[in-house]
Enzyme design. Structure first.
Site, PDB file in Angstrom:
ATOM      1  N   GLY A  29      39.600  52.886   5.643  1.00 20.74           N
ATOM      2  CA  GLY A  29      38.613  53.629   6.418  1.00 20.74           C
ATOM      3  C   GLY A  29      38.306  54.970   5.792  1.00 20.74           C
ATOM      4  O   GLY A  29      38.693  55.233   4.651  1.00 20.74           O
ATOM      5  N   ASN A  30      37.601  55.801   6.517  1.00 20.48           N
ATOM      6  CA  ASN A  30      37.281  57.143   6.026  1.00 20.48           C
ATOM      7  C   ASN A  30      37.295  58.116   7.194  1.00 20.48           C
ATOM      8  O   ASN A  30      37.464  57.722   8.341  1.00 20.48           O
ATOM      9  CB  ASN A  30      35.940  57.133   5.292  1.00 20.48           C
TER      10      ASN A  30
END
Ligand code: CTP
Ligand code: CA
Length: 238
Positions: A33-34
């Site tokens: 993810g980020n």
């Protein structure tokens, strides 16, 4: 009077906004993810809604709830966001890609939880490229019937300067590459922008007009972006 004019700026328009960060699964319990919080995308959705638009929010993972009065399409991965964006674009006057889309996804997703095992080497994750949704939206728009060709497409870019050029040089090159009409540029460092409530951006236009700066809370910045979008839309006949 100015206020009511502003509120009507996007009346009758449909605006699609992607927000948050995509999550790319590795197995049933893990993902890549980020740090995108979704705050900017949500603030844009609020500003567009308040300007009278019908708003569709393509929501990847967000730390904040979606606002009232907008249609929410939840998505998880870049591939899901691509599908949702291409579908939503078909009847949108404006598409704003503010989501942080993973550039890569794991080449293989395990159906079962990846276990650590002493009798095997530690796993190596192979990544493959995700499609460039913004670029696809532009291609689709450019190839469309004349009515659709007035669709306004807005990208976001988080840039740092490096040995190849400063933030604006990278941003200009990205704007050319992507072919979108406007590119909203954030200057990022590790402690800047992500998850924060304030922001400072530069809006670059493909038409080549002067870069426009906007700063303040994400609400202020969103109002400036929506106002610029309205200006661009209303400068061509609807
Ligand atoms: N974007 C997209 N699809 C992708 C990657 C990015 O639509 N697969 C969109 C983002 O939502 C954003 C814009 O493209 O509006 C710019 O994203 P950015 O990550 O800055 O661009 P990239 O082309 O991925 O370049 P970089 O190598 O700098 O990450
Ligand atoms: Ca990227």
């Amino acid at each position: 009077q100015g206020q009511s004019d502003f509120q009507l700026q996007l009346a009758g328009r449909t605006v699609t906004i992607s927000a948050g960060g995509t999550r790319e699964p590795l197995d049933p319990v893990r993902f890549l993810g980020n740090r995108s919080s979704g705050k900017q995308g949500v603030a844009l959705a609020v500003a567009a809604r308040n300007a009278g638009a019908t708003v569709r929010l393509l929501a990847a993972h967000m730390d904040v709830p979606p606002p009232a009065g907008v249609e929410v399409v939840p998505v998880e991965t870049a591939l899901q966001l691509r599908e949702a964006a291409l579908a939503a674009a078909a009847d949108s006057d404006v598409v704003i890609m503010s989501a942080a889309v993973a550039d890569f996804r794991p080449a293989a997703v395990s159906d079962t939880k990846i276990k650590k095992r002493d009798d095997r080497d530690d796993p190596v994750i192979t990544l493959v490229r995700n499609p460039d949704i913004l670029h696809e939206l532009v291609e689709l728009r450019n190839g469309a019937a004349p009515g659709r060709r007035q669709q306004l497409i807005v990208g976001f870019a988080a840039e740092t300067g490096d040995s190849d050029g400063d933030v604006l040089a990278h941003a200009r090159a990205k704007l050319q590459r992507k072919g979108c009409d406007l590119l909203v540029v954030n200057h990022v460092g590790t402690d800047k922008v992500f998850g924060q409530d304030t922001n400072s951006v530069v809006i670059l236009a493909r038409s080549g007009s002067e870069p426009q700066e906007a700063s303040g809370t994400k609400t202020d910045v969103s109002a400036a972006i929506i106002s610029r979008i309205s200006g661009e839309l209303n400068s061509v006949s609807p």
